[in-house]
Design an enzyme around this catalytic site. Structure first.
Site, PDB file in Angstrom:
ATOM      1  N   SER A   7       0.856  -1.189   0.000  1.00  0.00           N
ATOM      2  CA  SER A   7       0.000   0.000   0.000  1.00  0.00           C
ATOM      3  C   SER A   7       0.889   1.235   0.000  1.00  0.00           C
ATOM      4  O   SER A   7       1.531   1.555   1.005  1.00  0.00           O
ATOM      5  CB  SER A   7      -0.900   0.018   1.239  1.00  0.00           C
ATOM      6  OG  SER A   7      -1.452   1.322   1.364  1.00  0.00           O
ATOM      7  N   HIS A  32      -0.442  -1.345  -4.504  1.00  0.00           N
ATOM      8  CA  HIS A  32      -1.816  -1.114  -4.036  1.00  0.00           C
ATOM      9  C   HIS A  32      -2.017   0.388  -3.898  1.00  0.00           C
ATOM     10  O   HIS A  32      -1.328   1.063  -3.136  1.00  0.00           O
ATOM     11  CB  HIS A  32      -2.001  -1.823  -2.689  1.00  0.00           C
ATOM     12  CG  HIS A  32      -3.384  -1.742  -2.132  1.00  0.00           C
ATOM     13  ND1 HIS A  32      -4.410  -2.580  -2.543  1.00  0.00           N
ATOM     14  CD2 HIS A  32      -3.927  -0.940  -1.187  1.00  0.00           C
ATOM     15  CE1 HIS A  32      -5.512  -2.284  -1.865  1.00  0.00           C
ATOM     16  NE2 HIS A  32      -5.253  -1.285  -1.044  1.00  0.00           N
ATOM     17  N   ASP A  34      -4.405   3.346  -2.922  1.00  0.00           N
ATOM     18  CA  ASP A  34      -5.573   3.654  -2.091  1.00  0.00           C
ATOM     19  C   ASP A  34      -6.137   5.032  -2.411  1.00  0.00           C
ATOM     20  O   ASP A  34      -5.524   6.054  -2.077  1.00  0.00           O
ATOM     21  CB  ASP A  34      -5.171   3.634  -0.617  1.00  0.00           C
ATOM     22  CG  ASP A  34      -4.985   2.234  -0.073  1.00  0.00           C
ATOM     23  OD1 ASP A  34      -5.919   1.418  -0.237  1.00  0.00           O
ATOM     24  OD2 ASP A  34      -3.930   1.964   0.519  1.00  0.00           O
ATOM     25  N   MET A  36      -8.929   7.834  -1.674  1.00  0.00           N
ATOM     26  CA  MET A  36      -9.873   8.248  -0.628  1.00  0.00           C
ATOM     27  C   MET A  36     -10.423   9.625  -0.961  1.00  0.00           C
ATOM     28  O   MET A  36      -9.657  10.527  -1.313  1.00  0.00           O
ATOM     29  CB  MET A  36      -9.157   8.310   0.718  1.00  0.00           C
ATOM     30  CG  MET A  36      -8.491   7.009   1.101  1.00  0.00           C
ATOM     31  SD  MET A  36      -7.623   7.176   2.658  1.00  0.00           S
ATOM     32  CE  MET A  36      -6.989   5.506   2.856  1.00  0.00           C
ATOM     33  N   HIS A  66      -7.610   0.580  -5.199  1.00  0.00           N
ATOM     34  CA  HIS A  66      -8.648   0.400  -4.169  1.00  0.00           C
ATOM     35  C   HIS A  66      -9.398   1.717  -4.016  1.00  0.00           C
ATOM     36  O   HIS A  66      -8.887   2.665  -3.419  1.00  0.00           O
ATOM     37  CB  HIS A  66      -7.948  -0.021  -2.862  1.00  0.00           C
ATOM     38  CG  HIS A  66      -8.865  -0.220  -1.697  1.00  0.00           C
ATOM     39  ND1 HIS A  66      -8.397  -0.336  -0.399  1.00  0.00           N
ATOM     40  CD2 HIS A  66     -10.216  -0.341  -1.614  1.00  0.00           C
ATOM     41  CE1 HIS A  66      -9.423  -0.497   0.416  1.00  0.00           C
ATOM     42  NE2 HIS A  66     -10.537  -0.503  -0.287  1.00  0.00           N
ATOM     43  N   MET A  68     -11.857   3.938  -2.326  1.00  0.00           N
ATOM     44  CA  MET A  68     -12.674   4.177  -1.127  1.00  0.00           C
ATOM     45  C   MET A  68     -13.389   5.499  -1.367  1.00  0.00           C
ATOM     46  O   MET A  68     -13.080   6.534  -0.758  1.00  0.00           O
ATOM     47  CB  MET A  68     -11.765   4.226   0.111  1.00  0.00           C
ATOM     48  CG  MET A  68     -11.254   2.847   0.501  1.00  0.00           C
ATOM     49  SD  MET A  68      -9.814   2.902   1.579  1.00  0.00           S
ATOM     50  CE  MET A  68      -8.540   3.101   0.360  1.00  0.00           C
ATOM     51  N   MET A 138     -11.542  -6.028   4.207  1.00  0.00           N
ATOM     52  CA  MET A 138     -10.859  -5.019   5.031  1.00  0.00           C
ATOM     53  C   MET A 138     -10.689  -5.559   6.452  1.00  0.00           C
ATOM     54  O   MET A 138     -11.654  -6.013   7.072  1.00  0.00           O
ATOM     55  CB  MET A 138     -11.664  -3.718   5.084  1.00  0.00           C
ATOM     56  CG  MET A 138     -11.699  -2.921   3.792  1.00  0.00           C
ATOM     57  SD  MET A 138     -10.089  -2.478   3.118  1.00  0.00           S
ATOM     58  CE  MET A 138      -9.358  -1.532   4.463  1.00  0.00           C
ATOM     59  N   ASP A 176      -6.618  -6.439   3.621  1.00  0.00           N
ATOM     60  CA  ASP A 176      -6.022  -5.097   3.671  1.00  0.00           C
ATOM     61  C   ASP A 176      -6.260  -4.464   5.033  1.00  0.00           C
ATOM     62  O   ASP A 176      -7.406  -4.270   5.436  1.00  0.00           O
ATOM     63  CB  ASP A 176      -6.681  -4.259   2.556  1.00  0.00           C
ATOM     64  CG  ASP A 176      -6.127  -2.850   2.441  1.00  0.00           C
ATOM     65  OD1 ASP A 176      -5.153  -2.512   3.126  1.00  0.00           O
ATOM     66  OD2 ASP A 176      -6.694  -2.086   1.627  1.00  0.00           O
TER      67      ASP A 176
END
Ligand code: DX5
Ligand code: ZN
Length: 218
Positions: A7, A32, A34, A36, A66, A68, A138, A176
């Site tokens: 990540s 990875h 992320d 957000m 990923h 979110m 998660m 994760d």
């Protein structure tokens, strides 16, 4: 062998390209990424332009994105164009638009994953398993790196592994949040194929040793 997906939320953003290259050189299979949005989770990370730059610098890497975010349907295509290889969205973000979101990600040319937060039961993704490349469990509340692993993720991984095998499917299972050299092997033993690791890897003195330990788990 479990695969390792670092990540990059835990990387030094002033040296993002070289930090990413370092974990790939240390043996990680992918990156990875992320995303957000400050709405779906209470934090803002990075978006499409950063992925585009990273992809330009490291075009051969596999980008495990990923999302979110509240609106994965709108952003699937821009992230695909920026270089995403696989896009995972949250079931909780679009509970009434899962098939449409899967279709939009596939139409954009990416592999597709669904993620579930700690409070969502594994059974919630069973209806979609056949249409997915991956399920992301998660093991922390999404939003921040460096949190403590929640062991309830292990039961979810076991349940998903059993359901997948019962139907003869090949859907990959990823975990994760709080994954390190202690919790990673537990996740792999419970059925995880891909282990996301952020702080435990980027803060390690010897990242290659962390990756080797995670690879050795099954
Ligand atoms: C959390 C993110 C994770 C996180 C993992 O919302 O989805 O990918 O960065 O970081 P660690 O391994 O530090 O928990
Ligand atoms: Zn993540």
């Amino acid at each position: 062998m479990a695969m390792v997906s670092p990540s990059i939320l835990s990387a030094d953003f002033a040296h993002l390209g070289s930090d990413c290259r370092a974990v790939l050189d240390a043996g990680a299979q992918m990156l990875h990424y992320d995303v957000m949005d400050g709405h779906f989770v209470p934090n803002i990370s990075f978006g499409v332009p950063v992925l585009k730059s990273l992809h330009k610098a490291l075009p051969d890497a596999f980008y495990d994105v990923h999302l979110m975010i509240d609106d994965p349907l709108t952003y699937a295509e821009p992230f695909a164009k920026a270089g995403a290889s696989l896009i995972t969205f949250h079931l909780e973000a679009v509970p009434d638009a899962v098939p449409e979101t899967i279709a939009a990600i596939r139409a954009a040319g990416c592999q597709v994953g669904i993620s579930i937060k700690p409070g969502t039961p594994a059974e919630a993704v069973y209806p979609y398993l056949d249409d997915l490349d991956l399920v992301l469990v998660m093991s922390v509340e999404p939003g921040f790196g460096g949190q403590k692993f929640m062991p309830s993720a292990l039961d979810k991984l076991s349940a998903l592994r059993a359901e997948r095998d019962r139907h003869g499917l090949h859907t990959l299972l990823e975990v994760d949040g709080g994954v390190n050299t202690e919790t990673g092997p537990q996740c792999a033993a419970a059925g995880a194929d891909w282990l996301v690791t952020g702080s435990a890897l980027f803060k390690a003195k010897d990242p290659a040793a962390v990756i080797d330990t995670l690879h050795g788990s099954h």
